[in-house]
Design a protein around this motif. Structure first.
Motif, PDB file in Angstrom:
ATOM      1  N   THR A  91      14.674 -65.032  43.553  1.00 13.37           N
ATOM      2  CA  THR A  91      14.848 -66.357  44.151  1.00 13.37           C
ATOM      3  C   THR A  91      14.327 -67.339  43.106  1.00 13.37           C
ATOM      4  O   THR A  91      13.907 -66.941  42.019  1.00 13.37           O
ATOM      5  N   GLU A  92      14.314 -68.605  43.451  1.00  9.00           N
ATOM      6  CA  GLU A  92      13.815 -69.586  42.486  1.00  9.00           C
ATOM      7  C   GLU A  92      12.304 -69.482  42.277  1.00  9.00           C
ATOM      8  O   GLU A  92      11.787 -70.003  41.285  1.00  9.00           O
ATOM      9  N   GLU A  93      11.616 -68.804  43.186  1.00  5.18           N
ATOM     10  CA  GLU A  93      10.162 -68.711  43.063  1.00  5.18           C
ATOM     11  C   GLU A  93       9.648 -67.277  43.064  1.00  5.18           C
ATOM     12  O   GLU A  93       8.447 -67.045  43.136  1.00  5.18           O
ATOM     13  N   ARG A  94      10.558 -66.321  42.981  1.00  2.00           N
ATOM     14  CA  ARG A  94      10.154 -64.910  42.911  1.00  2.00           C
ATOM     15  C   ARG A  94      11.019 -64.193  41.884  1.00  2.00           C
ATOM     16  O   ARG A  94      12.215 -64.479  41.758  1.00  2.00           O
ATOM     17  N   CYS A  95      10.419 -63.249  41.172  1.00  2.00           N
ATOM     18  CA  CYS A  95      11.195 -62.485  40.195  1.00  2.00           C
ATOM     19  C   CYS A  95      10.627 -61.075  40.117  1.00  2.00           C
ATOM     20  O   CYS A  95       9.584 -60.763  40.696  1.00  2.00           O
ATOM     21  N   ARG A  96      11.345 -60.220  39.417  1.00  2.00           N
ATOM     22  CA  ARG A  96      10.829 -58.892  39.076  1.00  2.00           C
ATOM     23  C   ARG A  96      10.810 -58.764  37.569  1.00  2.00           C
ATOM     24  O   ARG A  96      11.804 -59.086  36.895  1.00  2.00           O
ATOM     25  N   ALA A  97       9.691 -58.319  37.025  1.00  2.00           N
ATOM     26  CA  ALA A  97       9.561 -58.107  35.589  1.00  2.00           C
ATOM     27  C   ALA A  97       9.866 -56.647  35.281  1.00  2.00           C
ATOM     28  O   ALA A  97       9.200 -55.747  35.802  1.00  2.00           O
ATOM     29  N   SER A 149      10.979 -47.331  29.868  1.00  2.00           N
ATOM     30  CA  SER A 149      10.742 -48.360  30.878  1.00  2.00           C
ATOM     31  C   SER A 149       9.285 -48.235  31.300  1.00  2.00           C
ATOM     32  O   SER A 149       8.780 -47.134  31.503  1.00  2.00           O
ATOM     33  N   CYS A 150       8.609 -49.375  31.426  1.00  2.00           N
ATOM     34  CA  CYS A 150       7.202 -49.361  31.836  1.00  2.00           C
ATOM     35  C   CYS A 150       7.007 -49.928  33.229  1.00  2.00           C
ATOM     36  O   CYS A 150       5.939 -50.434  33.560  1.00  2.00           O
ATOM     37  N   GLY A 151       8.071 -49.886  34.028  1.00  2.00           N
ATOM     38  CA  GLY A 151       7.929 -50.324  35.407  1.00  2.00           C
ATOM     39  C   GLY A 151       8.673 -51.607  35.698  1.00  2.00           C
ATOM     40  O   GLY A 151       9.031 -52.373  34.798  1.00  2.00           O
ATOM     41  N   SER A 152       8.923 -51.820  36.989  1.00  2.00           N
ATOM     42  CA  SER A 152       9.572 -53.036  37.494  1.00  2.00           C
ATOM     43  C   SER A 152       8.637 -53.615  38.548  1.00  2.00           C
ATOM     44  O   SER A 152       8.423 -53.005  39.592  1.00  2.00           O
TER      45      SER A 152
END
Length: 300
Positions: free
Chosen positions: A218-224, A107-110
């Motif tokens: 949310t519809e305008e925020r995410c976590r990669a 894993s390279c981070g969230s």
């Protein structure tokens, strides 16, 4: 502030990534957001993740996972924990390379991003920005041309596939010692996830694998959530992670300056160029699936 709308049924019934499994503490609560829904998660003494709808739990609270009775579906794959708010109707997409014994998997981070998950997927598919955003790493002037490549939407595998993608790169990977023309294959096997296969500097017969799994908060925020599965016998995991985080750190401000935050599916909304074939196919695929979360649907 408008109330969030309920996610479309396709999105609700997907498996969604929520955490790197080995970063979940045993017996302590972690909290997160998925599809505008508050979740709590932890791991039991057996190391297995437990996910549930959060009520009054706070991050860091001690908890006995055995006391959590109303649990959400959970599975672990590729070093990550996945859950579903509805009824998961299929297995998670395969990445068979992850199981190869000589690969370095990590894993390279969230990383949180103020943009919709589909916007982040589309950015991952874009080679045109390499010389300008990832200068002297993934691209450099005057080598700015995106050469002709092939794109297909496979109904059998239910994914978008771009092949024969080639780009001259000064430093294609941590293990690279010189500039090389890199061949890429992009898969989009999930509306909010993409997997990249690229030429491996250490072994010409194999490919390094990089995955981006987007958690639509949310519809305008995410976590990669970033995965690397590499053929590299010399670099440390710290160095490999740092290399990937450098790349993503360059992408983040570009992504967060995109407007609108949601991805428009109408082909007339933003002017595409020839290099955008994979993005056009991805938008069409989302539209055909009936995905409305994190996108601006095409006008009927």
């Amino acid at each position: 502030m408008p109330m969030p709308q309920a996610p479309d049924p396709i999105t609700r019934n997907l498996w969604h990534v929520v955490a790197a499994t080995d970063e979940l503490p045993i017996g302590l609560v972690e909290t997160t957001l998925l599809l505008d829904t508050k979740l709590a998660l932890t791991r039991g003494n057996d190391g297995e993740p437990v996910v549930w709808l959060r009520s009054d739990e706070e991050r860091g609270d001690e908890i006995d996972p055995d006391t959590v009775l109303e649990r959400l579906p959970v599975r672990t794959a590729y070093g990550y924990t996945w859950t579903c708010l509805g009824t998961p109707n299929q297995d998670l997409f395969p990445i068979p390379e992850f199981a190869e014994p000589d690969r370095v998997n990590m894993s390279c981070g969230s990383i949180g991003i103020h943009v919709s998950a589909p916007r982040a997927v589309e950015n991952f598919l874009d080679m045109g920005h390499f010389p300008y955003v990832h200068t002297d790493i993934l691209g450099s002037e005057p080598h700015t041309e995106v050469k002709e490549y092939d794109v297909e939407v496979s109904e059998e595998r239910d994914e978008v596939l771009a092949t024969k993608c080639r780009f001259m790169q000064p430093r294609a990977a941590k293990s690279a010692t010189h500039a090389m023309e890199v061949e890429y294959v992009y898969r989009v096997p999930h509306p909010f996830c993409s997997v990249l296969y690229k030429s491996c500097p250490e072994d010409e017969s194999r490919r390094d694998v990089i995955g981006i799994f987007l958690q639509p908060m949310t519809e305008e925020r995410c976590r990669a959530h970033l995965l690397q599965s590499m053929i590299d016998s010399t670099s440390t995991i710290t160095d490999l992670r740092r290399f990937q985080q450098t790349i993503f750190g360059q992408d983040k401000p570009i992504l967060e300056n995109q407007y609108p935050k949601k991805l428009p599916l109408d082909p007339r909304a933003e002017t595409p160029i020839r290099a955008d074939k994979s993005a056009i196919a991805y938008r069409r695929w989302l539209s055909q699936k009936g995905i409305t979360y994190g996108v601006i649907p095409q006008a009927s």
